[in-house]
Design a protein around this motif. Structure first.
Motif, PDB file in Angstrom:
ATOM      1  N   GLY A  82       5.956 -11.857   1.587  1.00  0.00           N
ATOM      2  CA  GLY A  82       5.312 -10.555   1.798  1.00  0.00           C
ATOM      3  C   GLY A  82       3.985 -10.647   2.518  1.00  0.00           C
ATOM      4  N   ALA A  83       3.167 -11.629   2.165  1.00  0.00           N
ATOM      5  CA  ALA A  83       1.837 -11.727   2.773  1.00  0.00           C
ATOM      6  C   ALA A  83       1.896 -11.976   4.279  1.00  0.00           C
ATOM      7  CB  ALA A  83       1.019 -12.811   2.059  1.00  0.00           C
ATOM      8  N   PRO A  84       2.677 -12.938   4.761  1.00  0.00           N
ATOM      9  CA  PRO A  84       2.732 -13.141   6.215  1.00  0.00           C
ATOM     10  C   PRO A  84       3.298 -11.939   6.976  1.00  0.00           C
ATOM     11  CG  PRO A  84       3.553 -15.082   5.063  1.00  0.00           C
ATOM     12  CD  PRO A  84       3.398 -14.004   4.042  1.00  0.00           C
ATOM     13  N   ILE A  85       4.265 -11.232   6.380  1.00  0.00           N
ATOM     14  CA  ILE A  85       4.807 -10.047   7.045  1.00  0.00           C
ATOM     15  C   ILE A  85       3.703  -9.025   7.282  1.00  0.00           C
ATOM     16  CG2 ILE A  85       6.320  -8.042   6.716  1.00  0.00           C
ATOM     17  CD1 ILE A  85       8.315  -9.905   5.360  1.00  0.00           C
ATOM     18  N   MET A  86       2.806  -8.886   6.305  1.00  0.00           N
ATOM     19  CA  MET A  86       1.715  -7.922   6.452  1.00  0.00           C
ATOM     20  C   MET A  86       0.735  -8.326   7.546  1.00  0.00           C
ATOM     21  SD  MET A  86       2.121  -5.302   4.644  1.00  0.00           S
ATOM     22  CE  MET A  86       3.899  -5.472   4.898  1.00  0.00           C
ATOM     23  N   SER A  87       0.649  -9.624   7.822  1.00  0.00           N
ATOM     24  CA  SER A  87      -0.250 -10.048   8.883  1.00  0.00           C
ATOM     25  C   SER A  87       0.229  -9.553  10.246  1.00  0.00           C
ATOM     26  CB  SER A  87      -0.373 -11.580   8.898  1.00  0.00           C
ATOM     27  OG  SER A  87       0.854 -12.185   9.298  1.00  0.00           O
ATOM     28  N   VAL A  88       1.489  -9.159  10.333  1.00  0.00           N
ATOM     29  CA  VAL A  88       2.025  -8.556  11.555  1.00  0.00           C
ATOM     30  C   VAL A  88       1.939  -7.032  11.489  1.00  0.00           C
ATOM     31  CG1 VAL A  88       4.091  -8.302  12.985  1.00  0.00           C
ATOM     32  CG2 VAL A  88       3.586 -10.511  11.902  1.00  0.00           C
ATOM     33  N   ILE A  89       2.239  -6.473  10.321  1.00  0.00           N
ATOM     34  CA  ILE A  89       2.298  -5.011  10.177  1.00  0.00           C
ATOM     35  C   ILE A  89       0.919  -4.377  10.259  1.00  0.00           C
ATOM     36  CG2 ILE A  89       2.812  -3.166   8.516  1.00  0.00           C
ATOM     37  CD1 ILE A  89       5.250  -4.712   7.665  1.00  0.00           C
ATOM     38  N   VAL A  90      -0.088  -4.989   9.613  1.00  0.00           N
ATOM     39  CA  VAL A  90      -1.414  -4.367   9.562  1.00  0.00           C
ATOM     40  C   VAL A  90      -1.999  -4.121  10.954  1.00  0.00           C
ATOM     41  CG1 VAL A  90      -3.813  -4.679   8.832  1.00  0.00           C
ATOM     42  CG2 VAL A  90      -1.967  -5.136   7.234  1.00  0.00           C
ATOM     43  N   PRO A  91      -2.076  -5.129  11.836  1.00  0.00           N
ATOM     44  CA  PRO A  91      -2.656  -4.857  13.157  1.00  0.00           C
ATOM     45  C   PRO A  91      -1.864  -3.835  13.971  1.00  0.00           C
ATOM     46  CG  PRO A  91      -2.558  -7.214  12.732  1.00  0.00           C
ATOM     47  CD  PRO A  91      -1.738  -6.555  11.685  1.00  0.00           C
ATOM     48  N   ARG A  92      -0.546  -3.802  13.763  1.00  0.00           N
ATOM     49  CA  ARG A  92       0.283  -2.922  14.595  1.00  0.00           C
ATOM     50  C   ARG A  92       0.359  -1.504  14.039  1.00  0.00           C
ATOM     51  NH1 ARG A  92       5.937  -5.270  16.585  1.00  0.00           N
ATOM     52  NH2 ARG A  92       4.410  -6.659  17.540  1.00  0.00           N
ATOM     53  N   TYR A  93       0.521  -1.374  12.727  1.00  0.00           N
ATOM     54  CA  TYR A  93       0.749  -0.052  12.142  1.00  0.00           C
ATOM     55  C   TYR A  93      -0.389   0.443  11.257  1.00  0.00           C
ATOM     56  CZ  TYR A  93       5.490  -0.958  13.765  1.00  0.00           C
ATOM     57  OH  TYR A  93       6.571  -1.248  14.547  1.00  0.00           O
ATOM     58  N   GLY A  94      -1.316  -0.415  10.905  1.00  0.00           N
ATOM     59  CA  GLY A  94      -2.475   0.020  10.149  1.00  0.00           C
ATOM     60  C   GLY A  94      -2.408  -0.310   8.671  1.00  0.00           C
ATOM     61  N   THR A  95      -3.557  -0.151   8.030  1.00  0.00           N
ATOM     62  CA  THR A  95      -3.706  -0.495   6.609  1.00  0.00           C
ATOM     63  C   THR A  95      -2.905   0.429   5.713  1.00  0.00           C
ATOM     64  OG1 THR A  95      -5.945  -1.308   7.064  1.00  0.00           O
ATOM     65  CG2 THR A  95      -5.412  -0.802   4.779  1.00  0.00           C
ATOM     66  N   ARG A  96      -2.857   1.711   6.060  1.00  0.00           N
ATOM     67  CA  ARG A  96      -2.240   2.694   5.165  1.00  0.00           C
ATOM     68  C   ARG A  96      -0.797   2.337   4.842  1.00  0.00           C
ATOM     69  NH1 ARG A  96      -2.017   9.198   6.095  1.00  0.00           N
ATOM     70  NH2 ARG A  96      -0.589   8.717   7.792  1.00  0.00           N
ATOM     71  N   TYR A  97       0.001   2.070   5.867  1.00  0.00           N
ATOM     72  CA  TYR A  97       1.420   1.819   5.624  1.00  0.00           C
ATOM     73  C   TYR A  97       1.643   0.479   4.934  1.00  0.00           C
ATOM     74  CZ  TYR A  97       1.776   5.774   8.732  1.00  0.00           C
ATOM     75  OH  TYR A  97       1.631   7.014   9.280  1.00  0.00           O
ATOM     76  N   ALA A  98       0.841  -0.503   5.289  1.00  0.00           N
ATOM     77  CA  ALA A  98       0.972  -1.808   4.643  1.00  0.00           C
ATOM     78  C   ALA A  98       0.658  -1.719   3.155  1.00  0.00           C
ATOM     79  CB  ALA A  98       0.047  -2.810   5.320  1.00  0.00           C
ATOM     80  N   MET A  99      -0.420  -1.035   2.822  1.00  0.00           N
ATOM     81  CA  MET A  99      -0.808  -0.928   1.422  1.00  0.00           C
ATOM     82  C   MET A  99       0.164  -0.038   0.642  1.00  0.00           C
ATOM     83  SD  MET A  99      -4.709  -0.399   0.099  1.00  0.00           S
ATOM     84  CE  MET A  99      -5.325  -1.167   1.582  1.00  0.00           C
ATOM     85  N   MET A 100       0.657   1.008   1.284  1.00  0.00           N
ATOM     86  CA  MET A 100       1.662   1.869   0.644  1.00  0.00           C
ATOM     87  C   MET A 100       2.915   1.072   0.287  1.00  0.00           C
ATOM     88  SD  MET A 100       1.775   5.469   2.684  1.00  0.00           S
ATOM     89  CE  MET A 100       3.450   5.706   2.080  1.00  0.00           C
ATOM     90  N   ILE A 101       3.387   0.269   1.242  1.00  0.00           N
ATOM     91  CA  ILE A 101       4.574  -0.551   0.992  1.00  0.00           C
ATOM     92  C   ILE A 101       4.331  -1.477  -0.202  1.00  0.00           C
ATOM     93  CG2 ILE A 101       5.995  -2.426   1.914  1.00  0.00           C
ATOM     94  CD1 ILE A 101       5.574  -1.155   4.697  1.00  0.00           C
TER      95      ILE A 101
END
Length: 558
Positions: A336-355
């Motif tokens: 989960g942690a490495p996936i977020m390292s891709v999602i956060v820069p592209r889609y933002g904090t909100r969606y990453a933290m919501m997931i």
């Protein structure tokens, strides 16, 4: 070996983001620096849980009183929580590398003292020193990451590794402790820290660049005292309340802690040079991220408490087997942690933290129908969901917190984040443990045939007590009491999981409502801005300024 003092260009928030790495000490070997920091964090996190499996042997060898045993367990987290904010701020002032190395020395020396402790008092003192060392190391790791990884995308990856190491240490602690106890003596669970700290110290002296605040404000002694005494009082009240209930001591220390922390808040808002920057909390992404860390740890800490009891007292697993059964949590966090390292820069904090928060909440719903004979695969699915969710939420939250802070004052922000971890874990064990205990006692109200009232009262104190009483009873009475206790605990586990899942899902909704959509998202930098093509502008600060001022304002450039 201290290297060159690193002064970020652009004192405002966002200074030093992206841009040329040539002037950043340690930038070229930043991944090796991350390895050193990860190793040290792994050991510190491991020490939070490694002692649990050693307690029975330790109790036999040192014969501590019940009060001394409680202090042996709790003093480490108590000292850590109290000192994190002050230690983070001191690292900014004195030099982060220098402070990190001091932490290694204190932690290694305290580990040796704990391993060779000859009595309860010596072990309590050593555990307190371990807490001091951990409080120095933990915020130093985050603030060094903030300063060495100036590119936002790379820093998100580094924070994902950091979050994974934190979870890994806590998860493998019982396994490591079980192996050491089976082959050596109880002190070996501490002694293994010493060679690792020596390696980390040598590597830090060689690889980690020195950095500090170029013009630190005056040290706020009063604020530091309020922070330390307030947090220690509050965390003590939480721990004592979880173990003893709402006694006078719990209420008095809890009220004292809240009063002192309220005085701290008033002080940092009024004085010119506060202990930490209170304007950080004006940023909605920062504030919601801190709350998310508290609640994510709230879910994980209480779950560990309930799961180990279920597996050991109902399922008959050994402490080491219980530790191994937690591995899906670790493996999922590593995904989960490495996936977020891709999602956060592209889609933002909100969606990453919501997931992340949504996954943790959904996993608790899986556990709401736990029964005494529930098969392990159900727990494994829930643990995988919680691990993946924690990896997502922790990475996104750390990214939001550390990117909001100036590089020069990163230690203060790191101390706030680490304190959130400790408070979340303490609240979890206290609240979830207390709720589960109350529900258990309620389920055990009816008497069991063949069990006298005195034995029944003892069995109502908790699952471990009930199992002990049942084992001493002959025939069907003992079997029926054990069956009743198993079912009562499973019911309490289910209700507690349902309540926790609802809280976490509500937090996911709060993330959606309060964090701006573009917070944390990186867009291509404007041409001519001097940044490399792959670098970007972080919109989290622009969004927070717009929401605070009611109008757009320029984003800081590297």
């Amino acid at each position: 070996m201290d290297g060159v003092v690193h002064e970020q260009q652009g004192a405002g928030r966002g200074g030093g983001e992206g841009g040329d790495e040539g002037g950043i000490p340690g930038a070229k070997n930043r991944w090796a620096v991350l390895g050193v920091l990860s190793l040290s964090l792994l050991v510190v996190a491991l020490d939070l849980t490694v002692l649990n499996v050693a307690l029975p042997t330790l109790s036999t060898e040192l014969r501590p009183s019940s009060v001394q045993l409680l202090w042996i367990v709790d003093v480490y987290s108590l000292v850590v929580a109290g000192l994190l904010i002050s230690c983070g701020t001191l690292g900014d002032r004195l030099g982060r590398k220098r402070f990190l190395c001091l932490g290694f020395l204190v932690f290694g020396g305290a580990s040796a003292a704990a391993a060779w402790a000859t009595g309860p008092a010596m072990l309590i003192t050593a555990r307190a020193l371990l807490g001091i060392g951990a409080a120095i190391i933990m915020p130093s790791t985050l603030s060094i990451i903030r300063n060495v990884f100036t590119d936002r995308k790379e820093r998100t990856v580094a924070l994902a590794v950091w979050a994974t190491m934190s979870a890994a240490g806590a998860a493998v602690g019982p396994v490591v402790g079980g192996v050491m106890i089976e082959h050596f003596w109880w002190g070996s669970v501490f002694l293994i820290n010493v060679p690792i700290m020596v390696i980390a110290l040598i590597a830090a002296l060689t690889l980690v660049p020195e950095s500090r605040h170029p013009n630190p404000p005056r040290w706020d002694t009063v604020g530091a005292l309020l922070s330390v005494t307030g947090l220690i009082s509050l965390v003590y009240a939480i721990q004592h309340g979880g173990a003893k209930g709402l006694e006078a001591q719990t209420i008095i220390t809890g009220v004292l802690g809240l009063v002192l922390l309220t005085a701290l808040v008033v002080r940092v808002l009024r004085i010119r040079d506060p202990l930490f920057d209170p304007t950080l909390f004006r940023d909605r992404a920062f504030s919601v991220a801190v709350a998310s860390v508290v609640l994510a740890m709230f879910g994980m800490g209480g779950l560990m408490l309930l799961l180990t009891q279920h597996w050991q007292f109902i399922g008959g697993a050994s402490p080491m087997e219980s530790g191994l059964q937690l591995l899906p949590l670790l493996l999922a966090t590593m995904i989960g942690a490495p996936i977020m390292s891709v999602i956060v820069p592209r889609y933002g904090t909100r969606y990453a933290m919501m997931i992340g928060m949504g996954l943790i909440g959904a996993a608790f719903f899986v556990l709401m129908n736990v029964e005494p004979d529930t098969e392990y695969w159900v727990f494994a699915i829930a643990l995988a969901g919680i691990g993946a969710g924690a990896g997502c939420a922790m990475t996104a939250a750390s990214d939001a917190i550390m990117s909001t802070a100036d590089a020069d004052t990163a230690g203060g922000a790191a101390g706030i984040e680490e304190t959130s971890y400790e408070l979340g874990n303490g609240l979890s064990v206290a609240i979830m443990g207390s709720v589960a205990s109350a529900l258990f006692r309620s389920e055990m109200d009816d008497p069991v045939a063949g069990v006298d009232p005195k034995a029944m009262d003892a069995a109502r104190e908790g699952l471990a007590d009930a199992v002990g009483v049942a084992g001493a009873l002959p025939g069907s009475a003992g079997e029926e009491l054990k069956r009743r206790a198993d079912q009562a605990f499973a019911d309490a586990f289910g209700v507690t999981s349902l309540c926790t899942g609802i809280i976490l899902v509500l937090m996911a909704i709060a993330v959606f409502l309060f964090i701006p959509p573009s917070a944390g998202r990186i867009t291509p930098a404007a041409k001519g801005g001097g940044a490399a093509p792959e670098d970007g502008v972080d919109l989290v600060k622009q969004e927070s300024r717009e929401s605070a001022n009611g109008r757009p304002s320029p984003v800081d450039r590297p």
